[in-house]
Design a protein around this motif. Structure first.
Motif, mmCIF file in Angstrom:
data_model
loop_
_atom_site.group_PDB
_atom_site.id
_atom_site.type_symbol
_atom_site.label_atom_id
_atom_site.label_comp_id
_atom_site.label_asym_id
_atom_site.label_seq_id
_atom_site.Cartn_x
_atom_site.Cartn_y
_atom_site.Cartn_z
ATOM 1 N N ARG A 106 13.306 -58.564 149.678
ATOM 2 C CA ARG A 106 14.589 -58.501 148.973
ATOM 3 C C ARG A 106 14.397 -57.959 147.559
ATOM 4 O O ARG A 106 13.378 -58.197 146.928
ATOM 5 C CB ARG A 106 15.233 -59.867 148.918
ATOM 6 C CG ARG A 106 15.590 -60.377 150.300
ATOM 7 C CD ARG A 106 16.770 -61.315 150.243
ATOM 8 N NE ARG A 106 17.186 -61.684 151.579
ATOM 9 C CZ ARG A 106 18.135 -61.054 152.264
ATOM 10 N NH1 ARG A 106 18.773 -60.051 151.730
ATOM 11 N NH2 ARG A 106 18.463 -61.447 153.472
ATOM 12 N N THR A 147 19.115 -57.838 142.808
ATOM 13 C CA THR A 147 20.390 -57.947 143.523
ATOM 14 C C THR A 147 20.351 -58.960 144.658
ATOM 15 O O THR A 147 21.392 -59.430 145.088
ATOM 16 C CB THR A 147 20.793 -56.584 144.114
ATOM 17 O OG1 THR A 147 19.852 -56.219 145.120
ATOM 18 C CG2 THR A 147 20.873 -55.515 143.038
ATOM 19 N N ASN A 167 19.605 -58.130 147.589
ATOM 20 C CA ASN A 167 19.860 -57.358 148.806
ATOM 21 C C ASN A 167 18.557 -57.033 149.527
ATOM 22 O O ASN A 167 17.509 -56.875 148.899
ATOM 23 C CB ASN A 167 20.586 -56.048 148.481
ATOM 24 C CG ASN A 167 21.976 -56.282 147.964
ATOM 25 O OD1 ASN A 167 22.612 -57.289 148.270
ATOM 26 N ND2 ASN A 167 22.461 -55.347 147.160
#
Length: 65
Positions: free
Chosen positions: A2, A6, A8
């Protein structure tokens, strides 16, 4: 993996195995399979500064076990 800023997904991950036979079997079984409607690529990792030398070379397999 990840993105630390963020949170993400970065679109890749790493898996460790106890033996080369298990990792070879996983690569053979999973490479090209679909995950969330996307084909995945399963290969050995390469060190960034190794100029294409895999982390798990054949000669390393014959050392220590």
């Amino acid at each position: 993996m990840r993105d630390p800023e963020t949170g993400n997904s970065r679109g890749f991950g790493f898996v460790s195995y106890d033996c080369f036979e298990a990792s070879d079997a996983a690569i053979e079984a999973m490479n090209g399979q679909f995950l969330c409607n996307r084909a995945i690529s399963v290969t050995y990792a390469f060190k960034k500064d190794s100029k294409g030398v895999a982390c798990c070379r054949q000669d390393e397999r014959n050392e220590g076990g």
